[in-house]
Design an enzyme around this catalytic site. Structure first.
Site, mmCIF file in Angstrom:
data_model
loop_
_atom_site.group_PDB
_atom_site.id
_atom_site.type_symbol
_atom_site.label_atom_id
_atom_site.label_comp_id
_atom_site.label_asym_id
_atom_site.label_seq_id
_atom_site.Cartn_x
_atom_site.Cartn_y
_atom_site.Cartn_z
ATOM 1 N N GLN A 30 40.769 36.958 56.196
ATOM 2 C CA GLN A 30 39.407 36.967 56.139
ATOM 3 C C GLN A 30 38.983 35.492 56.493
ATOM 4 O OE1 GLN A 30 40.518 37.618 51.918
ATOM 5 N NE2 GLN A 30 38.812 39.108 51.702
ATOM 6 N N ARG A 46 25.668 41.244 45.199
ATOM 7 C CA ARG A 46 26.448 40.440 44.544
ATOM 8 C C ARG A 46 27.023 39.435 45.683
ATOM 9 N NH1 ARG A 46 32.031 40.242 44.486
ATOM 10 N NH2 ARG A 46 33.347 39.770 42.883
ATOM 11 N N ASP A 80 42.100 43.288 51.332
ATOM 12 C CA ASP A 80 41.633 42.945 50.003
ATOM 13 C C ASP A 80 40.751 43.639 49.191
ATOM 14 O OD1 ASP A 80 41.201 40.813 47.827
ATOM 15 O OD2 ASP A 80 39.792 39.606 49.032
ATOM 16 N N HIS A 136 37.300 43.535 38.529
ATOM 17 C CA HIS A 136 38.282 44.102 39.255
ATOM 18 C C HIS A 136 39.475 42.830 39.833
ATOM 19 C CE1 HIS A 136 35.778 42.050 42.115
ATOM 20 N NE2 HIS A 136 36.566 42.055 42.961
ATOM 21 N N ASP A 137 39.085 41.611 39.215
ATOM 22 C CA ASP A 137 39.892 40.366 39.640
ATOM 23 C C ASP A 137 40.451 39.824 38.378
ATOM 24 O OD1 ASP A 137 39.109 40.046 42.341
ATOM 25 O OD2 ASP A 137 37.249 39.090 41.912
ATOM 26 N N HIS A 159 33.112 35.292 54.289
ATOM 27 C CA HIS A 159 33.834 35.693 55.421
ATOM 28 C C HIS A 159 33.813 36.932 55.800
ATOM 29 C CE1 HIS A 159 36.075 35.810 51.353
ATOM 30 N NE2 HIS A 159 35.910 37.324 51.771
ATOM 31 N N ARG A 217 46.533 42.169 40.929
ATOM 32 C CA ARG A 217 45.219 42.805 40.516
ATOM 33 C C ARG A 217 44.905 44.233 40.642
ATOM 34 N NH1 ARG A 217 41.323 39.343 44.078
ATOM 35 N NH2 ARG A 217 42.745 39.917 45.444
ATOM 36 N N GLU A 266 28.649 35.299 42.183
ATOM 37 C CA GLU A 266 29.758 35.323 41.745
ATOM 38 C C GLU A 266 30.596 34.064 41.932
ATOM 39 O OE1 GLU A 266 34.320 36.548 42.221
ATOM 40 O OE2 GLU A 266 33.223 35.817 43.920
ATOM 41 N N ASP A 279 29.313 37.469 46.852
ATOM 42 C CA ASP A 279 30.855 37.276 46.844
ATOM 43 C C ASP A 279 31.463 35.678 46.971
ATOM 44 O OD1 ASP A 279 33.688 38.384 46.512
ATOM 45 O OD2 ASP A 279 33.663 37.812 48.315
HETATM 46 C C1 GLC Z 1 35.572 37.742 45.432
HETATM 47 C C2 GLC Z 1 36.144 39.143 44.995
HETATM 48 C C3 GLC Z 1 37.857 39.296 44.958
HETATM 49 C C4 GLC Z 1 37.931 38.725 46.561
HETATM 50 C C5 GLC Z 1 37.448 37.396 47.198
HETATM 51 C C6 GLC Z 1 37.429 37.329 48.344
HETATM 52 O O1 GLC Z 1 36.003 36.851 44.445
HETATM 53 O O2 GLC Z 1 35.933 39.285 43.627
HETATM 54 O O3 GLC Z 1 38.059 40.612 44.891
HETATM 55 O O4 GLC Z 1 39.329 38.628 46.542
HETATM 56 O O5 GLC Z 1 36.132 37.162 46.544
HETATM 57 O O6 GLC Z 1 36.517 37.873 48.949
HETATM 58 C C1 GLC Z 2 37.563 34.344 43.492
HETATM 59 C C2 GLC Z 2 38.369 35.526 43.277
HETATM 60 C C3 GLC Z 2 39.394 35.113 42.272
HETATM 61 C C4 GLC Z 2 39.905 34.040 42.012
HETATM 62 C C5 GLC Z 2 38.843 32.909 42.520
HETATM 63 C C6 GLC Z 2 39.826 31.656 42.596
HETATM 64 O O1 GLC Z 2 36.645 34.419 42.413
HETATM 65 O O2 GLC Z 2 37.662 36.592 43.132
HETATM 66 O O3 GLC Z 2 40.150 36.473 42.317
HETATM 67 O O4 GLC Z 2 40.815 33.822 41.041
HETATM 68 O O5 GLC Z 2 38.096 33.041 43.354
HETATM 69 O O6 GLC Z 2 39.080 30.731 41.722
#
Ligand code: GLC
Ligand code: GLC
Length: 648
Positions: free
Chosen positions: A254, A284, A143, A392-393, A186, A517, A328, A286
Site C-alpha cells: 500500500q 468513507r 488488506d 471490520h477493524d 494509498h 482482524r 475514518e 479511509d
Molecule cells: C482503514 C481500514 C483498514 C485498513 C487501513 C488501510 O483504516 O479500515 O481496514 O487496513 O485503512 O487502508
Molecule cells: C486505521 C486502521 C486500524 C488501525 C488504525 C491505527 O484506522 O483501520 O486498523 O488500528 O489505523 O491507528
C-alpha cells in the site's frame, strides 16, 4: 468574494464557458451558479495547499475542468437527487436512518448476489449500506481490498462498474444510500500510477513518496508511529526494481500518495467525482489522518490533511452536491472531531463511543463513558456521528488519557487491563478476543473479535451455560441499544444481528493468516439467518430484539438529530441520557452490569419528570405507585436491561 479569487475566476470563466456551454447549456448554467457560490472557498484552500507551485493556475484550471466534465456527465437522476438533498440537508439525521456494513463477497458473494438479498436489507430497515472495498485489488494480499488498483473498476470477481451503478440506483429505489470507501491515503502497488512509477517514470514517482537512500526515511521515522508493526518495521519499503524506499504506512503493498503534488489532488478528485456519478452517496475517507506528511511531525492529522478534504468537499458541492463524506479517523478524540464539519466530513465514525462501550462492559462502571460523552459528543450542526459497536477493524482504546486521569485512571494500565479482559486472559472475563498488532516495544495492542464473541456469547455457548448465553444476548442488544438511541446514524456490522461468532478458520488462507482482524470478518451465514424470525432461537432472540429497538426508534422522532444530554442518575453502573425535542422527552437508562440496579426516586423525578412513563423498549407502561410505596423505592433495572422512558 476574496479579491484574488474573484480575479482568478474572471480570468478562468471565459475559457471554461467556451468549452462547456456549447456542450450543454442548462448544465453549464447550473454549474456556473454553483461555481460562483463555492469558488471562493475552493480557491482559498487550493491556494493554501498549492499556491507556492510555479504552475498553480494550470492546476487550478484543470481541477475546474474536471469538475465541469463530471457535472456534464452526471445523470439526470443524480441531478434530481442533488436537488432533493439540497432542499433537505438534514436527511441523514432522521431517526429512520440505519446503516449496515459488510464485505460484499462475504455477505452475498458478488453484486448479483447482493441484489438477490435486497429484501433482507429492507426487512432489517437499512437506509444506508456500506460495501467495503469492491475495487480491483491485487489477487493475493490486499488488506481486505484496502489496497486499490483502480478506483474505476470493480474487482471482476465481484462484478462490474456498470453493475455497481445499477445497484446504486436499485438501492436508492429501496430507500438505501450506497456508501463506498474512498481509500485516499494509498493505492496498491499494482495501480497504473504505481506501475508507471515502478517502470521509472519520474512524473509518476512524484505521485508517491520515494527516496533513494535511508536518509529521509530515517529522519521521518523518528516521529512516526508503526501502524502494522507485525507486517513490516517502520513506514518504508525498499523496492529493488527502482532502488527506492517507498512510503508505506500500512502494508508494504500500500503506497502512500503524495498530496504535495497537485496532480495527485486532482486525479483523486476525479476518482471521487467518478464514484459520485456512479450513484455513490457517501464516501468513507479511509485513513484520512495520514494523508499529509511533514518532516519532524507524526504525519497524522496535520492541518493540510484537513485542507485537502475541505477542497474535495468544495468540489463536491460544485459538481456532485449530494455527495457526503464520512471520516475514518480512529485517533485521539480531540483529533476525531476536527474532521467533522459541514465543509469537511459531514459524518464521522464515533470510535470513542465504540471503545468506551466495551470499556464499560469490562469495568461495569460508566464514569469514563459518561464523562467522555458529556464533553465530547456534541458536533457542529448539520453533521452526525456514525455510531457503531464493531467494525471490520480492530478495537483500539482511543479514549483520552487526560479524561481518564481526571477520574484517577491511568491510561496505559487501563488499556492493558482492557486488552487482557478482551483477550479472555483476565480472570472472570466473558470475552473471547484475539490480540492484534501486539507491540512488545511499546506494550501496545488492539483487539479483534466479533461483537458476539467479545460480549460473551462464544464462551457461554462453548460452556453450554444458558444463563451466560442470556447475559451475552443482553449485552449485544444493550450496546446496539446505545448506538441506536444516543443520536446519529447507527451502523450494524451485518451478521451482528444474528450473533455471528469469531471464525478461526482464517489462518488457513495465506493472504489472511497474519492478520487477526479476519477472525471477526466471518462469512454471513444465510442458514442461520433463516431462524431470525423464530423467537425461540438464539438468532431470533438477537434479531428480534434488535428489530424491536429499530422499530421503536423509527417511530419516535425524538431520536432524530444529535442533541443528547448525559445525566448522572446516581448509580455508577447505569448509563443514562436524555433526548428531548419540542414534542417529547426520553430518559434512556442502561444497566451495564449483570446485577440488578436501582434508580432512586428523586433521580427519577428530576430526570424522568415523575413516576409514570411509556418504556419504548419493552413497549409497556411503567408506573411506580406512590400509594403502595413503590415510588419510594425507585426503579429497578434487571441485568443489562435498558429502557427508553418516554416521559409524560
Ligand atoms: C482503514 C481500514 C483498514 C485498513 C487501513 C488501510 O483504516 O479500515 O481496514 O487496513 O485503512 O487502508
Ligand atoms: C486505521 C486502521 C486500524 C488501525 C488504525 C491505527 O484506522 O483501520 O486498523 O488500528 O489505523 O491507528
Amino acid at each position: 468574494m476574496d479579491r484574488d479569487a474573484e480575479r482568478s475566476l474572471e480570468r478562468l470563466l471565459p475559457r471554461l464557458r467556451a468549452r462547456y456551454e456549447p456542450r450543454d447549456l442548462t448544465a453549464w448554467a447550473t454549474f456556473g451558479v454553483r461555481l460562483a457560490a463555492h469558488f471562493d472557498r475552493l480557491f482559498g484552500l487550493l491556494r493554501r495547499l498549492y499556491g507556492g507551485q510555479y504552475d498553480f493556475f494550470y492546476h487550478l484550471e484543470r481541477v475546474l475542468e474536471s469538475a465541469a466534465e463530471s457535472w456534464l456527465e452526471r445523470s439526470p437522476e443524480l441531478k434530481a437527487l442533488d436537488a432533493r438533498r439540497e432542499a433537505d440537508p438534514h436527511w441523514f439525521q432522521s431517526q429512520r436512518m440505519l446503516g449496515g456494513v459488510c464485505y460484499l463477497d462475504r455477505f452475498a458473494g458478488d453484486l448479483a448476489g447482493l441484489r438477490a438479498r435486497l429484501q433482507y436489507l429492507t426487512e432489517l430497515g437499512l437506509t444506508y449500506l456500506h460495501l467495503m472495498p469492491v475495487f480491483r485489488a491485487p489477487a493475493g494480499e490486499n488488506d481486505g481490498g484496502y489496497a486499490v488498483s483502480s478506483y474505476r473498476e470493480v474487482d471482476p470477481r465481484l462484478g462490474s462498474m456498470a453493475q455497481l451503478a445499477d445497484l446504486a440506483a436499485d438501492l436508492r429505489q429501496h430507500g438505501i444510500s450506497l456508501v463506498l470507501d474512498f481509500v485516499i491515503n494509498h493505492t496498491s502497488d499494482e495501480h497504473t500510477w504505481a506501475s508507471r512509477a515502478l517502470a521509472g517514470d519520474p512524473d509518476y514517482q512524484d505521485y508517491y513518496w520515494m527516496f533513494s537512500d535511508r536518509q529521509m526515511p530515517d529522519a521521518y521515522e523518528k516521529n512516526l508511529r508503526e501502524v502494522f508493526p507485525d507486517e513490516h518495521p517502520g513506514s518504508f519499503t525498499f523496492r529493488p526494481e527502482i532502488a527506492r524506499w517507498v512510503w508505506t504506512t500500512f502494508h508494504t503493498f500500500q503506497w502512500d500518495l503524495n498530496y504535495r503534488n497537485p496532480e495527485v489532488f486532482r486525479r483523486m478528485a476525479e476518482e471521487m467525482l467518478f464514484l459520485a456519478n456512479q450513484g455513490v452517496e457517501v464516501l468513507r475517507l479511509d485513513a484520512v489522518a495520514f494523508i499529509w506528511k511533514e518532516l519532524g511531525t507524526s504525519c497524522e492529522g496535520l492541518p493540510e490533511a484537513h485542507l485537502v478534504v475541505q477542497a474535495w468537499n468544495a468540489l463536491a458541492r460544485i459538481a456532485a452536491p449530494s455527495l457526503l463524506f464520512k471520516s475514518e479517523a480512529i485517533v485521539h478524540p480531540d483529533e476525531v472531531v476536527k474532521y467533522v464539519h459541514p465543509d469537511e466530513a459531514q459524518l464521522s465514525y464515533n470510535p470513542l463511543l465504540m471503545a468506551l462501550l466495551w470499556e464499560t462492559l469490562a469495568t461495569r462502571e460508566v464514569r469514563l463513558l459518561a464523562d467522555s460523552m458529556r464533553s465530547r459528543f456534541r458536533l457542529p450542526q448539520d453533521c452526525a456521528w456514525v455510531n457503531y459497536v464493531r467494525s471490520h477493524d480492530d478495537i483500539g482504546w482511543t479514549f483520552s488519557d487526560e479524561d481518564a486521569a481526571a477520574l484517577g485512571i491511568r491510561g496505559f494500565d487501563h488499556r492493558r487491563f482492557l486488552n487482557d479482559f478482551y483477550f479472555g486472559r483476565f480472570p472472570g472475563s466473558f470475552a473471547r478476543g484475539l490480540p492484534f498488532q501486539e507491540n512488545p516495544k511499546t506494550g501496545d495492542a488492539r483487539v479483534s473479535g466479533t461483537a458476539a464473541s467479545l460480549a460473551g456469547l462464544e464462551k457461554a455457548l462453548h460452556e453450554e451455560a444458558p444463563e451466560a448465553v442470556e447475559l451475552a444476548v443482553r449485552r449485544i442488544l444493550l450496546l446496539y441499544g446505545v448506538v441506536l438511541g444516543i443520536g446519529g446514524l447507527p451502523l450494524i456490522y451485518l451478521g451482528d444481528e444474528l450473533g455471528t461468532l469469531n471464525d478461526y478458520g482464517y489462518g488457513a488462507n495465506h493472504a489472511e493468516a497474519g492478520d487477526s482482524r479476519w477472525v471477526h470478518r466471518a462469512r454471513f451465514d444465510w442458514k442461520r439467518a433463516e431462524w431470525r424470525n423464530h423467537p425461540s432461537t438464539l438468532e431470533g432472540r438477537i434479531y428480534g430484539g434488535l428489530h424491536r429497538l429499530v422499530e421503536a426508534r423509527t417511530n419516535c422522532p425524538t431520536f432524530a438529530g444529535g442533541a443528547m444530554e448525559v445525566v448522572d442518575i446516581g448509580n455508577s453502573h447505569v448509563f443514562a441520557y436524555v433526548r428531548q425535542d419540542a414534542g417529547a422527552r426520553i430518559l434512556a437508562l442502561h444497566n451495564m452490569t449483570e446485577h440488578e440496579q436501582l434508580i432512586a426516586p428523586n433521580e427519577l423525578r428530576l430526570h424522568g419528570l415523575g413516576y409514570t412513563w411509556r418504556d419504548l423498549v419493552a413497549d409497556e407502561t411503567v408506573a411506580l405507585d406512590p400509594r403502595t410505596g413503590e415510588a419510594n423505592v425507585g426503579l429497578t433495572l434487571a441485568p443489562y436491561q435498558m429502557r427508553w422512558l418516554l416521559c409524560a
